[in-house]
Design a protein around this motif. Structure first.
Motif, PDB file in Angstrom:
ATOM      1  N   GLN A 138       6.936 -10.120   5.089  1.00  0.00           N
ATOM      2  CA  GLN A 138       5.617  -8.713   4.273  1.00  0.00           C
ATOM      3  C   GLN A 138       6.902  -7.639   4.629  1.00  0.00           C
ATOM      4  O   GLN A 138       5.855  -6.924   3.275  1.00  0.00           O
ATOM      5  CB  GLN A 138       5.006  -9.055   5.024  1.00  0.00           C
ATOM      6  CG  GLN A 138       4.096 -10.640   4.933  1.00  0.00           C
ATOM      7  CD  GLN A 138       2.413 -10.685   5.984  1.00  0.00           C
ATOM      8  OE1 GLN A 138       2.737 -10.535   6.643  1.00  0.00           O
ATOM      9  NE2 GLN A 138       1.724 -11.356   4.864  1.00  0.00           N
ATOM     10  N   LEU A 142       6.254  -6.176   1.255  1.00  0.00           N
ATOM     11  CA  LEU A 142       5.479  -4.710   0.438  1.00  0.00           C
ATOM     12  C   LEU A 142       5.531  -3.145   0.748  1.00  0.00           C
ATOM     13  O   LEU A 142       5.226  -2.429   0.078  1.00  0.00           O
ATOM     14  CB  LEU A 142       4.054  -5.107   0.968  1.00  0.00           C
ATOM     15  CG  LEU A 142       3.830  -7.044   1.183  1.00  0.00           C
ATOM     16  CD1 LEU A 142       2.479  -6.906   1.435  1.00  0.00           C
ATOM     17  CD2 LEU A 142       3.148  -6.123  -0.642  1.00  0.00           C
ATOM     18  N   TYR A 225      -3.147  -7.806   2.023  1.00  0.00           N
ATOM     19  CA  TYR A 225      -2.531  -6.924   1.226  1.00  0.00           C
ATOM     20  C   TYR A 225      -3.330  -6.985   0.034  1.00  0.00           C
ATOM     21  O   TYR A 225      -2.805  -8.453  -0.229  1.00  0.00           O
ATOM     22  CB  TYR A 225      -0.846  -7.036   0.883  1.00  0.00           C
ATOM     23  CG  TYR A 225      -0.701  -6.137   0.322  1.00  0.00           C
ATOM     24  CD1 TYR A 225       0.020  -5.234   0.728  1.00  0.00           C
ATOM     25  CD2 TYR A 225      -0.588  -6.674  -0.815  1.00  0.00           C
ATOM     26  CE1 TYR A 225       0.037  -4.067  -0.415  1.00  0.00           C
ATOM     27  CE2 TYR A 225       0.235  -5.767  -2.060  1.00  0.00           C
ATOM     28  CZ  TYR A 225       0.394  -4.514  -1.228  1.00  0.00           C
ATOM     29  OH  TYR A 225       1.076  -3.764  -3.060  1.00  0.00           O
ATOM     30  N   ASP A 274      -0.514 -13.089   1.810  1.00  0.00           N
ATOM     31  CA  ASP A 274      -1.018 -12.492   1.536  1.00  0.00           C
ATOM     32  C   ASP A 274      -1.606 -11.384   2.982  1.00  0.00           C
ATOM     33  O   ASP A 274      -2.245 -10.453   3.211  1.00  0.00           O
ATOM     34  CB  ASP A 274      -0.837 -10.821   0.605  1.00  0.00           C
ATOM     35  CG  ASP A 274       0.160 -11.091  -0.903  1.00  0.00           C
ATOM     36  OD1 ASP A 274       1.381 -10.885  -0.246  1.00  0.00           O
ATOM     37  OD2 ASP A 274       0.060 -10.930  -1.909  1.00  0.00           O
TER      38      ASP A 274
END
Lengths: 702, 702
Positions: A138, A142, A225, A274
């Motif tokens: 992640q 991200l 997220y 997410d």
């Protein structure tokens, strides 16, 4: 340390040993020392904070200010030094330097607190949530957008209905195994996310905290997220995505360069992947798993990973106080008001009241500075992985809460005193202080309400006390010292013998008593003993609550809540005093060390002076000794008078940082002009004679 | 007063005599009483302050805000009630009601502090200078324009170089007998007039203070009426008149609806007849004459005639504190945070720390209210001519200085506490407090810097003490009481016998000692004795300065300056306590009087608590008794809990005055909605079970 062995100097301003009259602050040397553990990074960050491009522009409308702040952040990202990326992983272009990152962040307050806090939202909250709560995958996916600002983000934790009590937020994320998605939902108005920086205009994504529900079980607060706005072709934020709504928080008391806002979610679908999954994840079938078994410990671990906000606000508050003090002291060293004994008007700093208003705050700012340096060390030890143990983490969290709640209150109070000490000039925006104060205001309640933080500190101290008593657990470093202190002296205090014998000793010259008070060991004992005794008293008073019925337990807690908060404050005083005292040993220049020892004494003794009632009622100081404290502090302040400007200059902020008309030397110029005018007038023979003088003369002749 | 004879109530919340548990505040009755001596006028002024037209509009730019404020003032002039003219002579359309005028002015702060202060500049400073310093002819000629706003005016006293020390201003007005004009001149930059409301844009005239020089003699500061700008055909201000210059002070920390600015004069000619000549005039040939011989007394008489600024700021500061407290208390009575003993979340006011933050300030606001009422009486007595004696004037000036410096500091501190007590919501402009605080900030330094005022008060107290000791003069009313008090108890204190005997008496039940502390006579003695003793101590310490060389005298003053300021604050505490206690007797409803007596006790005892060190070191309280103070205050605060909202409602400010989203009841609505949601969810059977609960259950089964 020279003074502790020097003889008492009496009440004369500069009397005393030779080195006390000739000592001067080595401003450049002290400034270098104050740069701390990451001098290069801090120097660069401070230089940036002094660049006109980053300076707060007071003429902008709130809307313009918001846009400019975002632009400034883009410029920071585009810069070669990438200071904003110091904390991020090397593999993503960062530097893995968490401590240096906060040191630099601290400096940004001198440019514009809006720029600082909006940066903090982007990289210190939104980015840090991905960094600390996300998996490596992640992070890779991200973080780059958060780092390079291609994805401006909001940190959606607080709700209108729940601030400090994050555990009770209302937003839900319910897992739907059919689509492998979470359904993010705001069930009522009180669960709207609120006060979020970037949320009103700029954010295109958010890290959203919600109750994670899967298979009918609520696993507590987790972070997701979530893209929230369309991205326009030029990269700017467009309309809300389907299911997302929100509104602008509108004007605020300060920080108007930040677009704070509210968000709410109507069954917004978030991919399973997410959920930021470092501390908890959900398998495709909806099975929840976590590396931390206890839901309570899991929750506090997640929140604890975001402690950097508090650490950085502590340093920023100290910096803001320094800026205000530097402005007020420079002005106070030039400004004159009312004729004195020589007929010439007296410089403000030569008034006892003015010294009392400003000098103890210079001392406290130094104490706060050194304490923040130690906090940065602790933070870096934990977050660089060098010493990442549960004990260190707990110590870090407690220390951060203690110092953040103390320094932000100190900064507001100090900026107000500085503004008033500059009279009407202090109220003008061109003199900076009111602007700085308005921006700093919210530091007292965000990243942890100060009153709530103080209770958190005190409860940990009390728990540590309990563990110490049981002998079951080693106490964290911060606790150990004062418990040792307490242990060595408790017997004497408890019997009251000490008081009696001290009272006997004190009879005679009060200056001897004062000489004792400036002994570092005495100050430490007085400060440490107070923490230990207060914690012990509260712990004992609250013990019955453990076995009481809920209502009675609540009453006992209620009765001790004020004392709990006070114990936390006292703990912060001790931490700051210790940090200052340790730092003295690193000062090599003799004169500087001597003067800084006086400054440390002012800090220690004004803390004791503020709490004199406690020391008297607990028999820790005799009446006679207590009576000498104020006089001795006043003498120290007089002794510091010639060094006041040096002491604020050593903080390293030039006019490019202070940016106040009254710190520019303009007042001295005006006075020189006025003086020259009157001299020329007298020389011309055309000066009017005053009626007062004529009448005096006439009276004498009668 | 019921409580003083009631038995001690122990630590239980509401235990005690029957009337203590059933007592309720008669809100309407108390509100009526608080309207004071001019209820009709005050009611009308308060109604105006609640009209949307006069409410501060936070969305305006500073330039728009300035114009709107002027418009609002024009609307006030156009209104039927002519409240702005209350203080002006009947022969000019006014009402000759100086006290009522200030009572009404005080209310205006609830509308917009900018509107209040710009009104104050126009009618309370520019207009009042003409009224109080002008001759009847000058009043007839110049007042109408000031009253009806056809001549917006500035009050040009302060200079960049001289604020509090008005005596030393640099602007000169030199008489030229050839043309029968004064030549008004600014000799250097430091003599520019500065911080003047109306000066940046709107003023077409100014009352300018300058050193009056004629025939080579400087007769000291006098006031001149000076047109400064052209009047455009529409009546608005045009360009500066020849010789006049100036600039905008720019943005300020608050009060952005006022156009503060600077003025300077380059040999501007002012007709002889425009010297405001009540206290000093110049004949055509340049001969100076004055009804007051001594230039010193003349100067202080002129300045003293402008005392209304301080009187009105005192009342306004108390009003602003009330607004902040009303918002924070209403919110604190609804807002909940963290689950309590019953599982339900606890209302903020049920936390001991929250009560400690707000309730003593409610008590202090009441004390400040009653003290201001007495100050208004005193002011009206003097300025209506009813009792215009030099002693009353001096008493008025001292009291105004003592209360203004205390209440403005109190207001700022209270607004900050209120803002923090409301958490992040407190920072939003929609919740008013930050806006109010920013506007109030300058109240601490204008119309007399608080630190300078405190010294003025203390010096008068010391002088009165000197006169009392000599027996030459009767002391003013405010002084007499405490000196009497001092006299009756001094002998005991001085020998230390009292302490010893009290210590003996106190052994035993600490609640008995607390019972004594809530006795009004005890509180009065403790407060009055402290004033008397501090004044006496400072007077004696400063006596050597009278015969010392200037430098030594300055050193002695310097050593006592902090104590002087402290003595003034303590004096203000006593004044407020006395005013509160006197007011209790006027409350007829038994329950209300009982509760208000607790409130008075909270004020008296928190003042004593703050100064406990002094009482201990001076042997006025035994250790044992001192230890009971904090616990007793905490019990009183718990007892006041059910009455908190009533106590702030009685101030008479509705939502139209508070205008804060969080004082509107919205928080309670949100909680009701959340509660209903969770109830429905539980009823549906679809509520998720918490992981925590599951684990607890599993542990039990293991």
């Amino acid at each position: 340390m020279t003074t502790t062995s020097a003889p008492a100097t009496g009440h004369d301003d500069h009397a005393g040993p030779d080195d006390a009259t000739t000592a001067r602050v080595d401003v450049a040397g002290l400034a270098e020392l104050l740069l701390g553990r990451w001098p290069e990074e801090r120097r660069r960050a401070r230089a940036r904070a002094g660049e006109p491009y980053y300076a707060k522009d007071e003429s902008l409308t709130p809307a313009e200010h918001r846009e400019r702040t975002l632009e400034q952040m883009r410029a920071m990202v585009a810069s070669d030094d990438k200071l904003s990326w110091l904390a991020f992983p090397e593999r993503l272009g960062g530097f893995d330097k968490p401590g240096a990152n906060l040191a630099c962040f601290t400096e940004l307050v001198a440019a514009d607190p809006s720029l600082q806090i909006k940066s903090g939202v982007q990289w210190g909250l939104f980015g840090a949530a991905i960094l600390h709560l996300g998996t490596p995958e992640q992070q890779d996916r991200l973080l780059p957008g958060a780092m390079d600002l291609s994805v401006p983000g909001a940190f959606a934790m607080t709700e209108t209905g729940h601030g400090s009590d994050v555990d009770s937020i209302g937003t839900t994320a319910t897992y739907d195994p059919a689509t492998e998605e979470f359904v993010l939902h705001t069930p009522f108005r009180g669960a709207w996310k609120d006060y979020l920086g970037n949320a009103a205009v700029h954010a295109t994504a958010a890290t959203v905290f919600a109750q994670l529900i899967t298979n009918g079980v609520n696993h507590g607060v987790h972070c997701f997220y979530v893209p929230i706005r369309e991205v326009a072709p030029d990269g700017s934020a467009g309309a809300f995505l389907p299911g997302v709504g929100g509104e602008d928080d509108g004007l605020k008391g300060g920080l108007r360069g930040i677009d704070n806002g509210r968000l709410h979610f109507d069954h917004v679908r978030v991919p399973r992947t997410d959920l930021l999954a470092r501390y908890g994840s959900v398998a495709a079938d909806g099975t929840y798993s976590s590396p931390i078994d206890s839901p309570g410990r899991r929750f506090f671990t997640m929140l604890g990973s975001l402690v950097q906000g508090r650490v950085s606000l502590d340093g920023s508050a100290v910096t803001a106080a320094k800026l205000g003090l530097a402005i007020a002291v420079r002005y106070g060293a030039e400004r004159r008001q009312f004729a004195g004994s020589t007929g010439e008007e007296v410089v403000l700093l030569d008034y006892a009241t003015h010294r009392r208003r400003l000098f103890p705050r210079i001392a406290e700012a130094y104490a706060g500075h050194f304490a923040n340096e130690r906090l940065l060390d602790l933070f870096d030890d934990v977050f660089s992985g060098a010493q990442d143990t549960p004990e260190r983490r707990e110590d870090l969290e407690t220390t951060a809460a203690a110092l953040k709640s103390t320094s932000t209150a100190f900064a507001l109070d100090t900026l107000q005193e500085c503004r008033e000490a500059c009279g009407g000039a202090g109220f003008l925006t061109e003199n900076r202080i009111t602007s700085l104060r308005a921006d700093l205001d919210v530091y007292a309640t965000f990243e942890g309400d100060n009153t709530v933080l103080a209770q958190l500190v005190a409860k940990r101290l009390v728990a540590d006390y309990g563990r110490e008593v049981k002998g079951a657990t080693r106490t964290p470093a911060g606790m150990a010292r004062f418990v040792v202190e307490r242990a060595t002296s408790a017997a004497l205090h408890r019997t009251g013998l000490r008081r009696a014998s001290q009272a006997l000793l004190d009879v005679g010259d009060p200056r001897r008593a004062a000489g004792h008070l400036r002994d570092a060991a005495t100050q430490r004992e007085l400060l440490a003993d107070r923490v230990a005794t207060m914690v012990e008293e509260v712990a004992q008073a609250m013990r019955p609550a453990l076995k009481a019925e809920p209502v009675e337990a609540a009453r006992i807690l209620d009765e001790n809540q004020t004392a709990l908060v006070e114990a936390a404050r006292v703990h912060a005083d001790l931490l700051r005093w210790e940090a200052f005292t340790e730092a003295l040993e690193t000062i090599e220049d003799t004169g500087t060390r001597l003067i800084m020892t006086w400054v440390r004494d002012v800090f220690g003794l004004t803390v004791i002076e503020r709490n004199l009632t406690w020391y008297l009622l607990h028999g820790r100081l005799s009446d006679q000794r207590a009576r000498t404290v104020t006089g001795y502090v006043d003498r120290l302040l007089r002794r510091l008078r010639p060094h006041a400007v040096d002491l604020v200059d050593a903080w390293g902020y030039g006019q490019e940082h202070l940016r106040a008309q009254i710190s520019s030397g303009a007042e001295a110029e005006r006075q020189d002009e006025a003086r020259a005018y009157y001299q020329a007038l007298r020389a011309s023979g055309n000066a009017p004679v005053s009626e007062k003088a004529l009448r005096k003369k006439a009276q004498k002749q009668r």
